[in-house]
Design an enzyme around this catalytic site. Structure first.
Site, PDB file in Angstrom:
ATOM      1  N   ASP A 265       0.811  -1.218   0.000  1.00 26.57           N
ATOM      2  CA  ASP A 265       0.000   0.000   0.000  1.00 26.57           C
ATOM      3  C   ASP A 265       0.845   1.269   0.000  1.00 26.57           C
ATOM      4  O   ASP A 265       0.309   2.376   0.013  1.00 26.57           O
ATOM      5  CB  ASP A 265      -0.956   0.018   1.198  1.00 26.57           C
ATOM      6  N   ASP A 290      -5.024  -6.063   4.193  1.00 25.28           N
ATOM      7  CA  ASP A 290      -5.141  -5.921   5.648  1.00 25.28           C
ATOM      8  C   ASP A 290      -6.087  -4.764   5.971  1.00 25.28           C
ATOM      9  O   ASP A 290      -5.894  -4.042   6.952  1.00 25.28           O
ATOM     10  CB  ASP A 290      -3.772  -5.696   6.294  1.00 25.28           C
ATOM     11  N   ILE A 328      -2.719   0.629  12.263  1.00 18.92           N
ATOM     12  CA  ILE A 328      -3.786  -0.300  12.620  1.00 18.92           C
ATOM     13  C   ILE A 328      -4.043  -1.275  11.475  1.00 18.92           C
ATOM     14  O   ILE A 328      -4.261  -2.461  11.660  1.00 18.92           O
ATOM     15  CB  ILE A 328      -5.074   0.473  12.960  1.00 18.92           C
TER      16      ILE A 328
END
EC number: 3.5.1.25
Length: 409
Positions: A265, A290, A328
């Protein structure tokens, strides 16, 4: 004459990391890819793709949620079980439709560490199921609680356990292990982890064992592979760092003996590290998002939930605990991962596609998905040459397409 027989023509198909110019025949009746000798048959609906790319439907191996739903929120107490089930199903359907709009035709729901009693409440909602106009839910990936507290990431440390503290059936439930659970991530250095891997391999061989959230040394990981583990979860993130004399779990990528997932990402890994991972073993590298529940939601400060006790700050695809730099998860989509990989590594579009299709299917033992070959499901993502998803087909039926594109019926 079989009026259900269709053919993509004037297209390029993704096969084993290469683009091949050929027609692709499939049946909307049986929902499978058929041999090309049907070209002799009359009545075939030919769909001219004008040089576009046909990829297998993407497979999303690790998502914690999207569209406002975090999977740890499933199975919560409500006024009635029926009301709760219906509400959960509605939320899962919204996830499945968002997935389909990004070329995904199958996905596994990841459940990160929760309080021990919650596993049996959450996981039953994540059994394999189909949705009329969305990607299929293929089961669950349980990422916890057998993780190393020092590499917990955003997991709640108070819920982490050693395998010696509770049995698999007590924690997850026998029926869930038999049906809904398809993958478990654990730290192999924990007390009892070796016995746990052996038990899973013997009693639940359909469950893929992946290593992650771990301080394990290379030798610990190698021993786990010998016992039956077959994957690494988000390499380099939440594991001991790679060092030239102590490579840790990341060093296992070079053995050819395990699959490994990465998050391309642009936040979790430097582009050069994405290149290293992809080039180490192109047939074992798997792209994951994720993603968390904030995927698909606007930027800003969002509340926490059962797993995240603090507020969350979303800035594009980057999500952190408020007031910290702790990541996160991601809000990246799987098609974005494909495009990023091409930009970061210089790989071809077909090579990147392989990491969200064929490699995932091989890792998860999916014999009917993930490849464009006779007898497999007619699940497709139609792409332009830049990797932008233009349409998604499942079982030979178009379930989504961009408003400005026409791709047959």
């Amino acid at each position: 004459m079989d009026r259900s027989l269709k053919c993509f023509t004037n297209c390029q198909v993704c096969i084993s990391g290469e683009l091949v110019s050929q027609d692709l025949y499939f049946s909307s009746d049986t929902g499978i890819i058929t041999p090309n000798y049907y070209y002799r048959q009359e009545g075939v609906e030919r769909i001219d793709l004008d040089g576009r790319v046909v990829a297998p439907g993407f497979l999303d191996l690790q998502t914690n949620g999207m569209q406002g739903l975090h999977f740890t929120q499933l199975g919560s107490d409500r006024s009635s079980a029926e009301e709760g089930d219906a509400e959960d199903l509605k939320k899962l359907e919204a996830v499945s439709k968002m997935e389909a709009s990004h070329g995904v035709t199958g996905w596994w729901a990841t459940v990160p560490t929760v309080e021990s009693a919650r596993w049996k409440q959450i996981v039953p909602a994540l059994k394999s199921r189909a949705f009329s106009d969305g990607a299929d839910l293929l089961g669950s990936h349980l990422e916890g609680p057998f993780l190393n507290a020092s590499k917990k990431g955003a997991h709640n440390a108070s819920y982490l356990m050693d395998p010696t503290q509770i049995s698999l059936t007590q924690l997850y439930g026998t029926d869930n292990l038999d049906t809904a659970v398809k993958m478990i991530t654990l730290a192999p250095e924990l007390p009892g982890a070796t016995a746990l891997i052996g038990q899973l391999q013997e009693e639940y061989p359909h469950i893929v064992i992946s290593l992650g959230h771990s301080t394990a040394k290379y030798e610990d990981g190698l021993a786990a592979l010998q016992l039956g583990a077959r994957a690494l979860t988000h390499v380099f993130n939440a594991m001991a760092p790679f060092e030239h004399r102590n490579p840790g779990l990341a060093g296992l990528m070079a053995t050819g003996r395990c699959y490994y997932s990465i998050i391309p990402d642009g936040i979790h890994l430097h582009p050069s590290v994405v290149t290293l991972c992809l080039r180490t073993d192109p047939r074992k590298c798997v792209f994951i998002t994720d993603s968390i529940e904030l995927a698909g939601l606007p930027d800003g400060v969002h509340p926490g939930h059962g797993q995240i006790s603090r507020q969350q700050v979303k800035q594009g695809n980057r999500v952190t605990l408020e007031g910290t730099d702790t990541l996160i998860g991601s809000c990246c989509t799987l098609d974005e991962c494909v495009r990023n990989a091409v930009a970061f590594t210089g790989c071809t579009l077909a090579e990147a596609v392989q990491c969200v299709t064929e490699n995932v299917a091989d890792m998860m033992g999916e014999s009917k998905r993930g490849k464009l070959e006779n007898g497999r499901r007619a699940d497709f993502a139609i792409l332009d040459m830049d990797g932008v998803v233009l349409g998604t087909w499942m079982a030979g039926r178009k379930i989504w397409q961009r408003d400005d594109v026409l791709l047959g019926s």
